[in-house]
Design an enzyme around this catalytic site. Structure first.
Site, PDB file in Angstrom:
ATOM      1  N   ASP A  81      -1.392   6.874   6.406  1.00 37.43           N
ATOM      2  CA  ASP A  81      -2.437   5.920   6.047  1.00 37.43           C
ATOM      3  C   ASP A  81      -2.628   4.993   7.254  1.00 37.43           C
ATOM      4  OD1 ASP A  81      -4.009   3.870   5.108  1.00 37.43           O
ATOM      5  OD2 ASP A  81      -2.730   3.355   3.400  1.00 37.43           O
TER       6      ASP A  81
ATOM      7  N   LYS B  99     -12.383  -1.680   7.954  1.00 37.30           N
ATOM      8  CA  LYS B  99     -11.723  -2.575   8.918  1.00 37.30           C
ATOM      9  C   LYS B  99     -12.181  -2.215  10.339  1.00 37.30           C
ATOM     10  CE  LYS B  99      -8.021  -2.409   5.606  1.00 37.30           C
ATOM     11  NZ  LYS B  99      -8.341  -3.517   4.715  1.00 37.30           N
TER      12      LYS B  99
ATOM     13  N   TRP C 253       0.825  -1.216   0.000  1.00 34.58           N
ATOM     14  CA  TRP C 253       0.000   0.000   0.000  1.00 34.58           C
ATOM     15  C   TRP C 253       0.852   1.255   0.000  1.00 34.58           C
ATOM     16  CZ3 TRP C 253      -4.318  -1.157  -1.930  1.00 34.58           C
ATOM     17  CH2 TRP C 253      -4.967  -2.344  -1.598  1.00 34.58           C
TER      18      TRP C 253
HETATM   19  C1  LIG Z   1      -3.152   0.097   4.687  1.00 39.31           C
HETATM   20  C2  LIG Z   1      -4.093   0.154   3.523  1.00 39.31           C
HETATM   21  N1  LIG Z   1      -4.083   1.222   2.710  1.00 39.31           N
HETATM   22  C3  LIG Z   1      -4.903   1.305   1.656  1.00 39.31           C
HETATM   23  C4  LIG Z   1      -5.803   0.312   1.339  1.00 39.31           C
HETATM   24  C5  LIG Z   1      -6.710   0.458   0.155  1.00 39.31           C
HETATM   25  O1  LIG Z   1      -7.980   0.711   0.592  1.00 39.31           O
HETATM   26  P1  LIG Z   1      -9.231   0.901  -0.389  1.00 39.31           P
HETATM   27  O2  LIG Z   1      -9.539  -0.443  -0.933  1.00 39.31           O
HETATM   28  O3  LIG Z   1     -10.291   1.453   0.517  1.00 39.31           O
HETATM   29  O4  LIG Z   1      -8.831   1.857  -1.451  1.00 39.31           O
HETATM   30  C6  LIG Z   1      -5.863  -0.831   2.160  1.00 39.31           C
HETATM   31  C7  LIG Z   1      -6.816  -1.904   1.864  1.00 39.31           C
HETATM   32  O5  LIG Z   1      -6.830  -2.947   2.457  1.00 39.31           O
HETATM   33  C8  LIG Z   1      -4.988  -0.906   3.266  1.00 39.31           C
HETATM   34  O6  LIG Z   1      -4.991  -1.978   4.073  1.00 39.31           O
END
Ligand SMILES: Cc1ncc(COP(=O)(O)O)c(C=O)c1O
Length: 357
Positions: free
Chosen positions: A169, A193, A102
């Site tokens: 994030d 989550k 991510w």
């Molecule tokens: C730490 C983290 N950042 C970003 C995301 C991406 O999230 P989204 O699917 O809401 O764009 C996730 C998804 O699991 C994540 O765990």
């Protein structure tokens, strides 16, 4: 149907009370004779939902008066580009830490808008650790990192020591442990989550960070527009926001972040102790960097992994298969997962180890 123990990575388990109240609100929202799905977002009824949600986030996170709370569309992935669009000027530089899938996606998006200085990366060991020694240039517009690496199973246990504004994030560990949230210029998290249902994103931004880039921003991308319009520049994801409200109320009833933190620590300790005790399972990341939310481990061979997965299925333990990019197993221990589910899982692990000794 037997109740499942749900270890999904996200969307993931929410409290049963939240499911019950959300289901009831679809039929009749608070005795209004209307479903939550058919109420106008600019009505006093929905305004009260938004106001209480914002107030609860401020209270549960002890935010400062400069920190604005927004509920936005697009998930955390939209924040990967909305953040640099609002905070990083074309000729300026933002510092980023690369600790997982991510984080690396957020770096790719930031490069569209300005210069990116990747101050450290743990890609050399497939993101199995958190880099400790790195220098954040004092001139950086902000320093971006991911508190918890959902896929790889690592977590940053310390807040980096820097004067550069922190942008974070927190998708997979927000509201799971006590932190000084006032230290952050911007925090974002997909709701699916620890906060609520997929389809909405929580963004907390210090308003002093805004209005400093020279580019023009489309209305829907401009945090200032969302602040001015109370997260209602357009129709917000009303049902997803309502599920957030229900989860935030539940969290408050558990004693807030401090209350769930204690149970989260017990859950993680029980699972990691079991993994350390049973040689058939191999924890995937460095001990000091272990995540309290996502526990990743492997087994010596593919046949055993298949066997263990089958056993979990039989025992109603769902969502334990590792992310497709890592393999093995990932057990997510988000706020709503009860300790009793981890007790069942660890008993199954012990039995499996005995049978395969
Ligand atoms: C730490 C983290 N950042 C970003 C995301 C991406 O999230 P989204 O699917 O809401 O764009 C996730 C998804 O699991 C994540 O765990």
């Amino acid at each position: 149907m037997a109740k499942k123990h749900n270890f999904n990575g996200g969307p993931s388990i929410l409290p049963q009370e939240v499911f019950d109240a959300a289901a009831a609100a679809i039929i009749d929202f608070n005795g209004t004779g209307l479903s939550i799905l058919e109420i106008g977002h600019r009505t006093p009824i929905f305004q009260a939902v938004m106001d209480e949600s914002i107030a609860l986030v401020k209270e549960l996170m002890n935010l400062s008066p400069e920190q604005e709370v927004l509920f936005l569309h697009g998930g955390a992935s939209t924040q990967f580009f909305q953040v640099p669009m609002n905070l990083l000027d074309e000729n300026a530089t933002a510092a980023y830490l690369d600790c997982g899938v991510w984080g690396s996606k957020s770096i790719k998006e930031a490069k569209i808008f300005g210069n990116v200085d990747v101050v450290a990366s743990s890609k050399d060991r497939n993101y199995r650790y958190i880099p400790k020694q790195y220098n954040i240039p004092a001139t950086a517009s902000y320093f971006h990192y991911t508190t918890n690496n959902t896929i790889e199973g690592t977590q940053m246990h310390e807040v980096p020591n820097t004067t550069v504004p922190l942008v974070c994030d927190m998708s997979s560990d927000i509201l799971s442990r006590q932190m000084d949230f006032t230290r952050y210029g911007l925090i974002y998290a997909g709701a699916q989550k620890n906060i609520g249902a997929a389809g909405v994103n929580l963004v907390i931004v210090n308003r002093n960070m805004l209005g400093k880039v020279s580019r023009k921003l489309p209305t829907m991308m401009d945090y200032r527009q969302h602040i001015e319009n109370g997260s209602m520049v357009n129709t917000p994801p009303v049902f997803a926001v309502y599920v957030c409200l229900l989860t935030l109320r539940w969290l408050k009833e558990q004693g807030g972040v401090a209350g769930v933190e204690k149970i989260n620590e017990q859950k993680a300790k029980l699972l990691y102790d079991t993994l350390d005790e049973l040689p058939i399972f191999t924890p995937a990341v460095d001990k000091v960097d272990r995540s309290l939310m996502n526990v990743v481990f492997t087994m010596p061979d593919a046949a055993l992994e298949k066997d263990f997965l089958e056993t979990c299925k039989k025992e109603n333990l769902v969502g334990v298969k590792g992310h497709r990019s890592v393999g093995g197993f990932r057990v997510s221990l988000y706020n709503a997962l009860p300790l009793s589910s981890v007790q069942v899982l660890t008993e199954v692990m012990k039995q499996f180890a005995l049978q395969h000794a």
